[in-house]
Design a protein around this motif. Sequence first.
Motif, mmCIF file in Angstrom:
data_model
loop_
_atom_site.group_PDB
_atom_site.id
_atom_site.type_symbol
_atom_site.label_atom_id
_atom_site.label_comp_id
_atom_site.label_asym_id
_atom_site.label_seq_id
_atom_site.Cartn_x
_atom_site.Cartn_y
_atom_site.Cartn_z
ATOM 1 N N ASP A 223 -9.932 48.623 30.320
ATOM 2 C CA ASP A 223 -10.635 47.701 29.278
ATOM 3 C C ASP A 223 -12.008 47.659 29.977
ATOM 4 O OD1 ASP A 223 -8.610 47.323 27.306
ATOM 5 O OD2 ASP A 223 -7.464 46.565 28.918
ATOM 6 N N PRO A 224 -13.115 47.159 29.139
ATOM 7 C CA PRO A 224 -14.414 47.034 29.928
ATOM 8 C C PRO A 224 -14.505 45.776 30.772
ATOM 9 C CG PRO A 224 -14.539 47.243 27.375
ATOM 10 C CD PRO A 224 -13.090 47.193 27.741
ATOM 11 N N VAL A 225 -15.231 46.059 31.615
ATOM 12 C CA VAL A 225 -15.629 44.820 32.599
ATOM 13 C C VAL A 225 -16.507 43.673 31.571
ATOM 14 C CG1 VAL A 225 -17.411 44.029 34.405
ATOM 15 C CG2 VAL A 225 -15.870 46.335 34.710
ATOM 16 N N VAL B 161 4.892 58.333 34.534
ATOM 17 C CA VAL B 161 5.380 57.053 35.295
ATOM 18 C C VAL B 161 5.460 57.403 36.666
ATOM 19 C CG1 VAL B 161 6.264 56.102 33.169
ATOM 20 C CG2 VAL B 161 7.874 57.395 34.927
ATOM 21 N N ALA B 162 5.540 56.262 37.413
ATOM 22 C CA ALA B 162 5.446 56.263 38.595
ATOM 23 C C ALA B 162 7.190 56.074 39.177
ATOM 24 C CB ALA B 162 5.228 55.119 39.481
ATOM 25 N N PRO B 163 7.410 57.167 40.141
ATOM 26 C CA PRO B 163 8.852 57.023 40.556
ATOM 27 C C PRO B 163 9.384 55.603 41.369
ATOM 28 C CG PRO B 163 7.870 58.756 41.718
ATOM 29 C CD PRO B 163 6.843 58.252 40.797
ATOM 30 N N GLY B 164 10.368 55.222 41.431
ATOM 31 C CA GLY B 164 10.631 54.016 42.016
ATOM 32 C C GLY B 164 10.785 54.199 43.630
ATOM 33 N N ASP B 165 11.167 55.485 43.889
ATOM 34 C CA ASP B 165 11.224 55.767 45.374
ATOM 35 C C ASP B 165 9.840 55.577 46.125
ATOM 36 O OD1 ASP B 165 10.401 58.320 44.720
ATOM 37 O OD2 ASP B 165 12.259 59.240 45.482
ATOM 38 N N PHE B 166 8.796 55.634 45.213
ATOM 39 C CA PHE B 166 7.367 55.557 46.053
ATOM 40 C C PHE B 166 7.459 54.194 46.798
ATOM 41 C CE2 PHE B 166 4.280 58.198 43.392
ATOM 42 C CZ PHE B 166 4.750 59.396 43.566
ATOM 43 N N TYR B 167 7.980 53.388 46.325
ATOM 44 C CA TYR B 167 8.201 51.902 46.820
ATOM 45 C C TYR B 167 9.338 51.316 47.706
ATOM 46 C CZ TYR B 167 4.864 52.263 42.891
ATOM 47 O OH TYR B 167 3.963 52.735 42.163
ATOM 48 N N GLY B 168 10.272 52.481 48.118
ATOM 49 C CA GLY B 168 11.202 52.190 48.863
ATOM 50 C C GLY B 168 12.389 53.081 48.448
ATOM 51 N N GLU B 169 13.555 53.119 49.261
ATOM 52 C CA GLU B 169 14.567 53.712 49.108
ATOM 53 C C GLU B 169 15.529 52.937 47.831
ATOM 54 O OE1 GLU B 169 17.017 54.557 52.402
ATOM 55 O OE2 GLU B 169 15.698 55.874 53.276
ATOM 56 N N ALA B 170 15.443 51.651 47.913
ATOM 57 C CA ALA B 170 15.999 50.938 46.862
ATOM 58 C C ALA B 170 15.575 51.058 45.554
ATOM 59 C CB ALA B 170 15.872 49.214 47.358
ATOM 60 N N GLY B 171 14.558 51.701 45.143
ATOM 61 C CA GLY B 171 13.991 52.019 44.095
ATOM 62 C C GLY B 171 14.192 53.415 43.402
ATOM 63 N N ALA B 172 15.434 53.990 44.135
ATOM 64 C CA ALA B 172 15.668 55.342 43.566
ATOM 65 C C ALA B 172 16.044 55.698 42.279
ATOM 66 C CB ALA B 172 16.936 56.105 44.719
ATOM 67 N N GLN B 173 16.641 54.524 41.652
ATOM 68 C CA GLN B 173 16.989 54.888 40.116
ATOM 69 C C GLN B 173 16.162 54.087 39.181
ATOM 70 O OE1 GLN B 173 21.364 53.839 39.907
ATOM 71 N NE2 GLN B 173 21.682 56.044 40.502
ATOM 72 N N HIS B 174 14.987 53.761 39.704
ATOM 73 C CA HIS B 174 13.919 52.942 38.797
ATOM 74 C C HIS B 174 12.816 53.761 38.527
ATOM 75 C CE1 HIS B 174 16.714 49.817 39.882
ATOM 76 N NE2 HIS B 174 16.404 48.996 39.112
ATOM 77 N N VAL B 175 11.941 53.414 37.716
ATOM 78 C CA VAL B 175 10.436 53.957 37.497
ATOM 79 C C VAL B 175 9.849 52.747 37.048
ATOM 80 C CG1 VAL B 175 11.041 56.368 36.765
ATOM 81 C CG2 VAL B 175 10.765 54.470 35.054
ATOM 82 N N ARG B 176 8.405 52.682 37.571
ATOM 83 C CA ARG B 176 7.373 51.855 37.388
ATOM 84 C C ARG B 176 6.372 52.173 36.331
ATOM 85 N NH1 ARG B 176 2.415 50.195 41.272
ATOM 86 N NH2 ARG B 176 1.611 51.652 39.892
ATOM 87 N N VAL B 177 6.632 51.252 35.272
ATOM 88 C CA VAL B 177 5.889 51.615 34.004
ATOM 89 C C VAL B 177 4.732 50.727 33.759
ATOM 90 C CG1 VAL B 177 5.737 51.927 31.549
ATOM 91 C CG2 VAL B 177 7.954 52.539 32.988
ATOM 92 N N ALA B 178 3.412 51.299 33.908
ATOM 93 C CA ALA B 178 2.199 50.325 33.870
ATOM 94 C C ALA B 178 1.897 50.417 32.485
ATOM 95 C CB ALA B 178 1.111 50.954 34.576
ATOM 96 N N PHE B 179 1.435 49.207 32.030
ATOM 97 C CA PHE B 179 1.019 48.769 30.604
ATOM 98 C C PHE B 179 -0.625 48.466 30.624
ATOM 99 C CE2 PHE B 179 3.543 45.272 32.328
ATOM 100 C CZ PHE B 179 2.584 43.833 32.102
ATOM 101 N N THR B 180 -1.227 49.307 31.452
ATOM 102 C CA THR B 180 -2.647 49.313 31.455
ATOM 103 C C THR B 180 -3.393 50.152 30.643
ATOM 104 O OG1 THR B 180 -2.580 50.415 33.688
ATOM 105 C CG2 THR B 180 -2.591 48.117 34.019
ATOM 106 N N ALA B 181 -2.674 51.018 30.096
ATOM 107 C CA ALA B 181 -3.428 52.068 29.432
ATOM 108 C C ALA B 181 -4.074 51.598 27.945
ATOM 109 C CB ALA B 181 -2.381 53.031 28.816
ATOM 110 N N THR B 182 -4.891 52.139 27.141
ATOM 111 C CA THR B 182 -5.305 51.531 25.866
ATOM 112 C C THR B 182 -4.461 51.367 25.069
ATOM 113 O OG1 THR B 182 -5.882 53.871 24.972
ATOM 114 C CG2 THR B 182 -7.454 52.863 26.621
ATOM 115 N N ASP B 183 -4.838 50.584 23.952
ATOM 116 C CA ASP B 183 -3.972 50.543 22.842
ATOM 117 C C ASP B 183 -3.516 51.781 22.120
ATOM 118 O OD1 ASP B 183 -4.264 47.667 23.595
ATOM 119 O OD2 ASP B 183 -5.380 47.082 21.904
ATOM 120 N N GLU B 184 -4.446 52.571 22.137
ATOM 121 C CA GLU B 184 -4.040 53.864 21.264
ATOM 122 C C GLU B 184 -3.042 54.676 22.248
ATOM 123 O OE1 GLU B 184 -4.067 57.920 20.925
ATOM 124 O OE2 GLU B 184 -5.253 57.114 22.496
ATOM 125 N N ARG B 185 -3.160 54.530 23.316
ATOM 126 C CA ARG B 185 -2.365 55.239 24.431
ATOM 127 C C ARG B 185 -0.805 54.534 24.348
ATOM 128 N NH1 ARG B 185 -2.338 60.547 24.850
ATOM 129 N NH2 ARG B 185 -3.049 59.760 22.413
#
Length: 372
Positions: free
Chosen positions: A40-42, A339-363
Amino acid sequence: MSAVSDRLPTFPWDKLEPYKKTAAAHPDGIVDLSVGTPVDPVPELIQKALIDAADSPGYPTVWGTPALRDAITGWVERRLGAREVTHRHVLPIVGSKELVAWLPTQLGLGPGDKVAYPRLAYPTYEVGARLARAQYETYDTETFAASAEGTRLDPTNLKLLWLNSPSNPTGKVLSKQELTRTVAWAREHGVLLFSDECYLELGWEADPVSVLHPDVNGGSYEGIVAVHSLSKRSNLAGYRAAFLAGDPAVLAPLLEIRKHGGMMTSAPTQAAVIAALGDDEHVRVQRDRYASRRKALREALERHGFRIEHSEASLYLWATKAESCWTTVAHLADLGILVAPGDFYGEAGAQHVRVAFTATDERVAAAVQRLA
């Protein structure tokens, strides 16, 4: 002699490139929910402050202008509930990532010293330890915060303890009581505590608290420093604007080191930060945008069979389908969603994904449609 780069792990985002290509091949284009970068705009008042300070031919100072330090101390007291914060308690930095990566080195840590950070965490905590040739280990945030006295984290040679609330990637928020126990444990064992609080103003189902609050630290900043960023709250990721607040005995030597290293925030950026910290309305407006996107994505993911865990704050949903995170990444990439795979953040995240909600409303709307 080994190159410094030999100490580092593979840059995690490089592993995501094949899935990014798959998602980009979708007829309606990619919906990139992998990196939490603002879109979003500054806010105009911040842009205006930057432009007004554009004629800045001289070198800025590492400590920043008195006006910048006033803005930081004022915000820390007003927003975080801290007391008696002076210029000696604050230090501008060039975005928070450079601080996280270089802090162990700037603290003089090395072989034999230990750095600890949550077992699910921003990868740069580990990178900082590796750059300094220090040892590193992870700890379970919930177990540690619930009963720090009984933790398995050995304080021997532990020189730096990273805390992260709200958490990246999980969005978990530590309570005031949990923070208090953690601060007490660190002080008891003489361990320096740095608290990464970059998502503190983005609480949804919890009200995040800073370690700088007197109810947490007992009215003393001894041995504690908080890290804050304007990237998320004010859409200033492109400006590289952040700051430290806490123990002057820790910040004073860091200031001297950073003077020698020329680690200074540009004068126009300093002016922009002053404007940003002095205005709460743009933060409210941006929060409303994120709240709407968060609600839409959460509902769509749950309908699609995901379980959302924690996620009570930050800019992410910590989602699982009880399968390998890479299976989930591949499935969503086939739908044109990255989306980002959870194991980027440690082995404990091996069955998770991180979903950012920073995309535009349209996306975000496109992602919701694809998940239906």
